[in-house]
Write a protein that holds these residues in place. Structure first.
Motif, PDB file in Angstrom:
ATOM      1  N   GLY A  36     106.640  -2.666  71.850  1.00  0.00           N
ATOM      2  CA  GLY A  36     105.762  -2.428  72.990  1.00  0.00           C
ATOM      3  C   GLY A  36     105.814  -1.019  73.542  1.00  0.00           C
ATOM      4  N   ALA A  37     106.768  -0.207  73.082  1.00  0.00           N
ATOM      5  CA  ALA A  37     106.926   1.141  73.628  1.00  0.00           C
ATOM      6  C   ALA A  37     107.443   2.057  72.530  1.00  0.00           C
ATOM      7  CB  ALA A  37     107.921   1.122  74.793  1.00  0.00           C
ATOM      8  N   PRO A  38     107.167   3.345  72.646  1.00  0.00           N
ATOM      9  CA  PRO A  38     107.702   4.275  71.640  1.00  0.00           C
ATOM     10  C   PRO A  38     109.216   4.150  71.495  1.00  0.00           C
ATOM     11  CG  PRO A  38     106.018   5.367  72.919  1.00  0.00           C
ATOM     12  CD  PRO A  38     106.232   4.027  73.570  1.00  0.00           C
ATOM     13  N   SER A  39     109.936   3.897  72.605  1.00  0.00           N
ATOM     14  CA  SER A  39     111.391   3.758  72.512  1.00  0.00           C
ATOM     15  C   SER A  39     111.786   2.569  71.635  1.00  0.00           C
ATOM     16  CB  SER A  39     112.008   3.612  73.903  1.00  0.00           C
ATOM     17  OG  SER A  39     111.434   2.521  74.582  1.00  0.00           O
ATOM     18  N   HIS A  40     110.992   1.495  71.659  1.00  0.00           N
ATOM     19  CA  HIS A  40     111.277   0.349  70.784  1.00  0.00           C
ATOM     20  C   HIS A  40     111.139   0.762  69.317  1.00  0.00           C
ATOM     21  CE1 HIS A  40     109.538  -2.353  74.243  1.00  0.00           C
ATOM     22  NE2 HIS A  40     110.740  -1.893  74.529  1.00  0.00           N
ATOM     23  N   ALA A  41     110.090   1.535  69.046  1.00  0.00           N
ATOM     24  CA  ALA A  41     109.855   1.984  67.669  1.00  0.00           C
ATOM     25  C   ALA A  41     110.987   2.900  67.220  1.00  0.00           C
ATOM     26  CB  ALA A  41     108.512   2.706  67.573  1.00  0.00           C
ATOM     27  N   ALA A  42     111.396   3.802  68.104  1.00  0.00           N
ATOM     28  CA  ALA A  42     112.495   4.716  67.771  1.00  0.00           C
ATOM     29  C   ALA A  42     113.767   3.918  67.507  1.00  0.00           C
ATOM     30  CB  ALA A  42     112.709   5.713  68.910  1.00  0.00           C
ATOM     31  N   TYR A  43     114.007   2.894  68.316  1.00  0.00           N
ATOM     32  CA  TYR A  43     115.207   2.051  68.166  1.00  0.00           C
ATOM     33  C   TYR A  43     115.228   1.388  66.788  1.00  0.00           C
ATOM     34  CZ  TYR A  43     118.510  -1.732  69.279  1.00  0.00           C
ATOM     35  OH  TYR A  43     119.554  -2.619  69.276  1.00  0.00           O
ATOM     36  N   ALA A  44     114.077   0.834  66.389  1.00  0.00           N
ATOM     37  CA  ALA A  44     114.003   0.195  65.067  1.00  0.00           C
ATOM     38  C   ALA A  44     114.258   1.212  63.962  1.00  0.00           C
ATOM     39  CB  ALA A  44     112.637  -0.464  64.883  1.00  0.00           C
ATOM     40  N   MET A  45     113.717   2.396  64.113  1.00  0.00           N
ATOM     41  CA  MET A  45     113.893   3.419  63.081  1.00  0.00           C
ATOM     42  C   MET A  45     115.329   3.939  63.062  1.00  0.00           C
ATOM     43  SD  MET A  45     110.989   3.393  61.649  1.00  0.00           S
ATOM     44  CE  MET A  45     111.293   4.709  60.478  1.00  0.00           C
ATOM     45  N   GLU A  46     115.942   4.065  64.219  1.00  0.00           N
ATOM     46  CA  GLU A  46     117.348   4.498  64.292  1.00  0.00           C
ATOM     47  C   GLU A  46     118.258   3.502  63.572  1.00  0.00           C
ATOM     48  OE1 GLU A  46     118.033   4.741  68.461  1.00  0.00           O
ATOM     49  OE2 GLU A  46     116.919   6.617  68.695  1.00  0.00           O
ATOM     50  N   MET A  47     117.860   2.236  63.635  1.00  0.00           N
ATOM     51  CA  MET A  47     118.628   1.181  62.965  1.00  0.00           C
ATOM     52  C   MET A  47     118.534   1.296  61.456  1.00  0.00           C
ATOM     53  SD  MET A  47     117.974  -2.579  64.366  1.00  0.00           S
ATOM     54  CE  MET A  47     117.215  -2.371  65.912  1.00  0.00           C
ATOM     55  N   GLY A  48     117.505   2.004  60.993  1.00  0.00           N
ATOM     56  CA  GLY A  48     117.335   2.147  59.549  1.00  0.00           C
ATOM     57  C   GLY A  48     116.137   1.408  58.987  1.00  0.00           C
ATOM     58  N   ALA A  49     115.273   0.915  59.873  1.00  0.00           N
ATOM     59  CA  ALA A  49     114.017   0.329  59.378  1.00  0.00           C
ATOM     60  C   ALA A  49     113.267   1.403  58.593  1.00  0.00           C
ATOM     61  CB  ALA A  49     113.166  -0.173  60.538  1.00  0.00           C
ATOM     62  N   ASP A  50     112.547   0.968  57.552  1.00  0.00           N
ATOM     63  CA  ASP A  50     111.809   1.937  56.746  1.00  0.00           C
ATOM     64  C   ASP A  50     110.489   2.329  57.393  1.00  0.00           C
ATOM     65  OD1 ASP A  50     113.356   2.166  54.062  1.00  0.00           O
ATOM     66  OD2 ASP A  50     113.417   0.054  54.604  1.00  0.00           O
ATOM     67  N   ALA A  51     109.951   1.439  58.230  1.00  0.00           N
ATOM     68  CA  ALA A  51     108.698   1.723  58.923  1.00  0.00           C
ATOM     69  C   ALA A  51     108.539   0.700  60.046  1.00  0.00           C
ATOM     70  CB  ALA A  51     107.503   1.629  57.967  1.00  0.00           C
ATOM     71  N   VAL A  52     107.604   0.951  60.935  1.00  0.00           N
ATOM     72  CA  VAL A  52     107.241  -0.032  61.953  1.00  0.00           C
ATOM     73  C   VAL A  52     105.724  -0.206  61.951  1.00  0.00           C
ATOM     74  CG1 VAL A  52     109.216   0.379  63.472  1.00  0.00           C
ATOM     75  CG2 VAL A  52     107.123   1.697  63.812  1.00  0.00           C
ATOM     76  N   LEU A  53     105.306  -1.405  62.319  1.00  0.00           N
ATOM     77  CA  LEU A  53     103.872  -1.667  62.453  1.00  0.00           C
ATOM     78  C   LEU A  53     103.579  -1.944  63.929  1.00  0.00           C
ATOM     79  CD1 LEU A  53     101.773  -3.932  60.101  1.00  0.00           C
ATOM     80  CD2 LEU A  53     101.149  -3.513  62.451  1.00  0.00           C
ATOM     81  N   VAL A  54     102.645  -1.184  64.477  1.00  0.00           N
ATOM     82  CA  VAL A  54     102.328  -1.294  65.903  1.00  0.00           C
ATOM     83  C   VAL A  54     100.834  -1.524  66.063  1.00  0.00           C
ATOM     84  CG1 VAL A  54     102.435  -0.113  68.127  1.00  0.00           C
ATOM     85  CG2 VAL A  54     104.203   0.337  66.418  1.00  0.00           C
ATOM     86  N   ASN A  55     100.487  -2.428  66.963  1.00  0.00           N
ATOM     87  CA  ASN A  55      99.072  -2.619  67.272  1.00  0.00           C
ATOM     88  C   ASN A  55      98.842  -2.661  68.775  1.00  0.00           C
ATOM     89  OD1 ASN A  55      96.380  -3.379  67.522  1.00  0.00           O
ATOM     90  ND2 ASN A  55      96.448  -4.895  65.935  1.00  0.00           N
ATOM     91  N   THR A  56      99.211  -3.792  69.396  1.00  0.00           N
ATOM     92  CA  THR A  56      98.862  -4.016  70.802  1.00  0.00           C
ATOM     93  C   THR A  56      99.317  -2.879  71.719  1.00  0.00           C
ATOM     94  OG1 THR A  56      99.049  -6.386  70.411  1.00  0.00           O
ATOM     95  CG2 THR A  56      99.095  -5.667  72.704  1.00  0.00           C
ATOM     96  N   ALA A  57     100.536  -2.386  71.513  1.00  0.00           N
ATOM     97  CA  ALA A  57     101.078  -1.367  72.418  1.00  0.00           C
ATOM     98  C   ALA A  57     100.202  -0.125  72.448  1.00  0.00           C
ATOM     99  CB  ALA A  57     102.497  -0.999  71.993  1.00  0.00           C
ATOM    100  N   ILE A  58      99.516   0.134  71.341  1.00  0.00           N
ATOM    101  CA  ILE A  58      98.630   1.301  71.295  1.00  0.00           C
ATOM    102  C   ILE A  58      97.216   0.917  71.732  1.00  0.00           C
ATOM    103  CG2 ILE A  58      97.504   2.939  69.707  1.00  0.00           C
ATOM    104  CD1 ILE A  58     100.188   3.035  68.154  1.00  0.00           C
ATOM    105  N   SER A  59      96.713  -0.181  71.195  1.00  0.00           N
ATOM    106  CA  SER A  59      95.288  -0.484  71.417  1.00  0.00           C
ATOM    107  C   SER A  59      94.974  -0.836  72.868  1.00  0.00           C
ATOM    108  CB  SER A  59      94.829  -1.614  70.488  1.00  0.00           C
ATOM    109  OG  SER A  59      95.539  -2.799  70.747  1.00  0.00           O
TER     110      SER A  59
END
Lengths: 66, 260
Positions: free
Chosen positions: B185-208
């Motif tokens: 829901g927020a850029p910080s959530h996306a950063a958190y997932a990536m910091e964990m080592g996720a290869d990518a994130v998929l975002v829709n509602t938070a942006i649209s």
């Protein structure tokens, strides 16, 4: 002939193929995918997909989604 | 570079295209996000308003399209939608989504696995949306999934990565890319997932649905890049014991002796 298109049964005049149906519905063939009696008609084969009385047609396209 | 099924992606942010206020806002937000992969859904054409065509707004050749099977309630429906998607897109990329309960939109693990097995046989590049279950991730990987997409939180909830404990295990074990999908829901959530080592994130509602979707898309792009860079740089370990950042030797004596 009567066709069920996207769940609604309607009478269509002068229609022989899926291409004819799309023209009647003001749809550009390259923007849709068509299922004819639950069989997918590959794009480019709409001309040779002949329709008959009572056929079921689903016309589908991409929309926004996550 | 992120590689999925032999295709390289410079951007690790995937965008969903739902719920934008207009096709032009969507196109601008996608451009601002610098993403290369976008998801789309399949629906019946509204015969009363046939002029509503998303592909015109998107520009067909600029992105990898990842059609989803949203709306499917079981494997059979998902497989039917998958074949329609392939006929429509001319490509085999597929986000497999089987959600029998409209209230939670949580994915059915059994039907998702069954559909993955069949669709891999049918030649699809299958990216299954799944609950954050490490065992299921391995089963999907073994079934031939090209990536796995564990949820952070239910779709559209903006809750963040509530499943972090399990997502970390999935990342640690997976041999295929892990894309954290849903709930971000927020850029910080996306950063958190990536910091964990996720290869990518998929975002829709938070942006649209953001006040300014275009600015929000740019914010997510930065967050994903920051999180990835941090992961590659190597994150510090968490500790309950304090550890001084400043040197502990060479303190001044006398008046400031309390510093010793």
């Amino acid at each position: 002939m009567n066709l069920t298109v996207n769940g609604n049964t309607k009478l269509f005049q002068d229609i022989k193929t899926v291409t004819d149906l799309l023209i009647t519905l003001n749809l550009e063939p390259e923007t849709v995918v068509v299922e004819h009696n639950t069989t997918i008609i590959q794009p480019g084969s709409f001309d040779s997909a002949h329709l008959a009385e009572g056929d079921q047609v689903e016309i589908i396209r991409f929309v926004g989604g996550g | 570079m992120l590689t999925i099924a032999g295709t390289e992606f410079r951007s690790r942010l995937f965008l969903g295209t739902g719920k934008f206020s207009s096709p032009s806002v969507m196109a601008e937000a996608i451009a601002a996000s610098d993403c290369q992969m976008v998801t789309v859904a399949l629906r019946r054409v509204n015969l009363d308003d046939p002029d509503d065509d998303i592909m015109k707004a998107l520009g067909l050749h600029d992105y990898t399209f990842l059609p989803n099977t949203s709306g499917a309630r079981d494997a059979k429906e998902a497989i039917r939608l998958a074949h329609l998607a392939r006929a429509a897109s001319g490509s085999s990329w597929l986000k497999l989504e089987v959600t029998p309960d409209p209230r939670t939109l949580l994915p059915d693990p059994v039907e998702t696995l069954l559909a993955t097995e069949q669709l891999v046989k049918d030649g699809f590049i299958v990216l299954p949306y799944m609950n954050a279950d490490p065992i299921l991730a391995l089963r999907l990987q073994d079934a031939g999934a090209a990536a796995v997409m564990p949820l952070g939180a239910p779709i559209g909830t903006n809750q963040g990565v509530l499943t972090d404990f399990q997502v970390e295990i999935i990342i640690e074990q997976a041999k295929v890319p892990v894309v954290v999908d849903a709930g971000i829901g927020a850029p910080s959530h996306a950063a958190y997932a990536m910091e964990m080592g996720a290869d990518a994130v998929l975002v829709n509602t938070a942006i649209s649905v953001a006040g300014d979707p275009i600015a929000m898309a740019a914010a997510f792009a930065k967050a994903v890049e920051a999180g990835r860079t941090a992961f590659v740089a190597g994150m510090g370990q968490k500790s309950k014991q304090a550890s001084a950042s400043s040197p502990e030797s060479g303190m001044l004596s006398s008046d400031l002796g309390f510093l010793n």
